[in-house]
Write a protein that holds these residues in place. Sequence first.
Motif, PDB file in Angstrom:
ATOM      1  N   UNK A 158     -64.690 -16.665  53.019  1.00 48.15           N
ATOM      2  CA  UNK A 158     -65.534 -17.592  53.764  1.00 48.15           C
ATOM      3  C   UNK A 158     -65.045 -17.649  55.202  1.00 48.15           C
ATOM      4  N   UNK A 159     -65.950 -17.424  56.141  1.00 47.90           N
ATOM      5  CA  UNK A 159     -65.621 -17.521  57.559  1.00 47.90           C
ATOM      6  C   UNK A 159     -66.390 -18.702  58.136  1.00 47.90           C
ATOM      7  N   UNK A 160     -65.653 -19.696  58.604  1.00 53.11           N
ATOM      8  CA  UNK A 160     -66.268 -20.902  59.167  1.00 53.11           C
ATOM      9  C   UNK A 160     -65.997 -20.942  60.662  1.00 53.11           C
ATOM     10  N   UNK A 161     -67.064 -21.009  61.473  1.00 57.05           N
ATOM     11  CA  UNK A 161     -66.927 -21.170  62.918  1.00 57.05           C
ATOM     12  C   UNK A 161     -67.660 -22.441  63.326  1.00 57.05           C
TER      13      UNK A 161
ATOM     14  N   UNK B 244     -68.134 -30.071  57.977  1.00 54.64           N
ATOM     15  CA  UNK B 244     -68.100 -30.796  59.248  1.00 54.64           C
ATOM     16  C   UNK B 244     -66.700 -31.319  59.538  1.00 54.64           C
ATOM     17  N   UNK B 245     -66.041 -31.831  58.503  1.00 52.50           N
ATOM     18  CA  UNK B 245     -64.677 -32.333  58.683  1.00 52.50           C
ATOM     19  C   UNK B 245     -63.732 -31.205  59.085  1.00 52.50           C
ATOM     20  N   UNK B 246     -63.926 -30.034  58.480  1.00 51.65           N
ATOM     21  CA  UNK B 246     -63.100 -28.879  58.855  1.00 51.65           C
ATOM     22  C   UNK B 246     -63.354 -28.496  60.304  1.00 51.65           C
ATOM     23  N   UNK B 247     -64.603 -28.469  60.725  1.00 54.73           N
ATOM     24  CA  UNK B 247     -64.917 -28.073  62.113  1.00 54.73           C
ATOM     25  C   UNK B 247     -64.277 -29.037  63.110  1.00 54.73           C
ATOM     26  N   UNK B 248     -64.214 -30.301  62.766  1.00 54.20           N
ATOM     27  CA  UNK B 248     -63.547 -31.267  63.638  1.00 54.20           C
ATOM     28  C   UNK B 248     -62.070 -30.918  63.777  1.00 54.20           C
TER      29      UNK B 248
ATOM     30  N   UNK C 146     -59.150 -19.575  46.988  1.00 58.20           N
ATOM     31  CA  UNK C 146     -60.299 -19.778  46.096  1.00 58.20           C
ATOM     32  C   UNK C 146     -60.717 -21.243  46.011  1.00 58.20           C
ATOM     33  N   UNK C 147     -59.738 -22.151  45.856  1.00 58.03           N
ATOM     34  CA  UNK C 147     -60.066 -23.569  45.707  1.00 58.03           C
ATOM     35  C   UNK C 147     -60.617 -24.125  47.016  1.00 58.03           C
ATOM     36  N   UNK C 148     -60.075 -23.706  48.143  1.00 55.50           N
ATOM     37  CA  UNK C 148     -60.588 -24.170  49.432  1.00 55.50           C
ATOM     38  C   UNK C 148     -62.010 -23.686  49.667  1.00 55.50           C
ATOM     39  N   UNK C 149     -62.317 -22.456  49.249  1.00 52.45           N
ATOM     40  CA  UNK C 149     -63.700 -21.969  49.346  1.00 52.45           C
ATOM     41  C   UNK C 149     -64.636 -22.874  48.555  1.00 52.45           C
ATOM     42  N   UNK C 150     -64.226 -23.188  47.341  1.00 54.99           N
ATOM     43  CA  UNK C 150     -65.073 -24.050  46.506  1.00 54.99           C
ATOM     44  C   UNK C 150     -65.271 -25.407  47.165  1.00 54.99           C
ATOM     45  N   UNK C 151     -64.210 -25.988  47.678  1.00 46.99           N
ATOM     46  CA  UNK C 151     -64.284 -27.308  48.294  1.00 46.99           C
ATOM     47  C   UNK C 151     -65.237 -27.313  49.483  1.00 46.99           C
TER      48      UNK C 151
ATOM     49  N   UNK D 132     -57.658 -32.069  54.036  1.00 49.82           N
ATOM     50  CA  UNK D 132     -58.953 -32.716  53.805  1.00 49.82           C
ATOM     51  C   UNK D 132     -59.126 -33.054  52.329  1.00 49.82           C
ATOM     52  N   UNK D 133     -58.716 -32.120  51.476  1.00 52.39           N
ATOM     53  CA  UNK D 133     -58.855 -32.315  50.028  1.00 52.39           C
ATOM     54  C   UNK D 133     -58.020 -33.485  49.523  1.00 52.39           C
ATOM     55  N   UNK D 134     -56.997 -33.845  50.259  1.00 52.26           N
ATOM     56  CA  UNK D 134     -56.075 -34.904  49.860  1.00 52.26           C
ATOM     57  C   UNK D 134     -56.797 -36.242  49.662  1.00 52.26           C
ATOM     58  N   UNK D 135     -57.824 -36.516  50.484  1.00 53.16           N
ATOM     59  CA  UNK D 135     -58.583 -37.768  50.391  1.00 53.16           C
ATOM     60  C   UNK D 135     -59.877 -37.476  49.635  1.00 53.16           C
TER      61      UNK D 135
END
Length: 360
Positions: free
Chosen positions: A39-42, A4-8, A23-28, A125-128
Motif C-alpha cells: 500500500x502506497x499512501x501519499x 486521514x489520520x495517517x496523512x496528518x 500486513x496488519x497496518x495495510x488492513x487497518x 494510530x492503532x493504539x487508540x
Amino acid sequence: MNMDALRKRLTEQKLDGLLVTDKINRRYLCGFTGSNGLLVVTEKEARLFVDGRYTKQAQQQTTNVEICEIPVGGDLFSLLRRSVTGLTLGFEAGTISYDTFTGFQSLMAEVGGTLIATRQLVEGLRMIKSESEIRALRKAAALADQTLERILPMIRVGMTELELANEIDYHSKKLGSDGPAFETIVASGERTALPHAHASQKKIAANELLMIDFGTIYQGYYSDITRTFAFGEVKKEIEDTYQKVLAAQKHAIKAVAFGKTLGELDQTARQALEQDELADYFSHNLGHGIGLSCHEYPALAPKETVTIEKNMTFTIEPGVYLPNAEFGIRIEDDIVVNDAGHGERLTHFSKEWMTIDCNR
C-alpha cells in the motif's frame, strides 16, 4: 478516517507518503486482509499493489483506493515508478524485509526520491481504538470467557496438555472465534514454571497446578487471557503465592489513570511483588497492546514512556516463575481505558483462586 489520520502524521513528519508493507497496518488503513501486497499512501492518493490472486478481494474490501494489479511475470518496482518519482517516502523499518528494502532503495535512487525510516507510525494510530474496534474486542474477550466455561468441566486426570490445548482451540472456534490468537499454552505441574510452555504430551495429574493461556479472534480483533488453577489439592505455598500475584494484578489495573505512563503501571505491579519478595521471579513485561494483532504496540515495559489515553487497550499479566519450587503463576486480563480514565476489564472469567475437582 484511518487514512486521514495517517496523512496528518505524514505532514507532521515532512513526508510525502508511506510505503506500507506490514500486513496488519495495510488492513487497518484500507481494509485489505490479503497476505501479500504493498500500500502506497501519499497526500492525495492511495494505491494498493497486488498480484492477480488478490485483485478481486482487494476490490471488494477497499474503498477510495486504486487497485494496481501486478501482471504475471511483472515487476512491482517498475509499476511503482509513477507513484514515487521525486517523493520523500517513509518505510516501515520494523517489519520490512531486507530484499524489499534494497529494491525500494534502488528504485528511489533511480527516480530522484528519498527513503526515510519510520517506526510505529501506523501502530501509534492503532493504539487508540474506535468504538467499533472496542465492540469487536469485547466480543473476542467474551468468546475467551465462554471457552473457559465450556472447557473446565472437560479436564480429566490423564488428559495430555496437548489434548487440552486442542479442545480449547476447537471449542473456541465452535463458539465463533476465527481461530486461535497464538499457539495455545497449557502447562501443568512443574511446567507452569516455564513462562511460555508449549503444550506437551505430559499427562495432567491430580493435585497439581494448571496454567491455561490462550486467545480468540473476532472480525480480526484479538483476546488474550491467562488463568491458573489448582487441579485438586496443592501446597498452601502455591495458593499463598497466587494471592500475591492476584493482588499485584488488581493493584496494577486499579492504577490505570490518564497521564500515567505504561512504564508506571509495570512498576506498580513490580513494586507490589517486591514487597512479597517475588519481583525477582517476574521475568517479563507487565503486558502488551492488543487489537488487530495479539501482541502490538505499545508494551507495558518498565521504561515505556507512552502515556495512558482513552480507548487504549492492553493486557495486564504479572507472573512469577519459581523453578526451584516447581511451579509458576500468571494471571492475565484484557483492559480498555474508559471515559473516566479507569482500566475496565474486557475478560470477565473469574480470577479468584479456584480448585477444579480432579476426581470426576
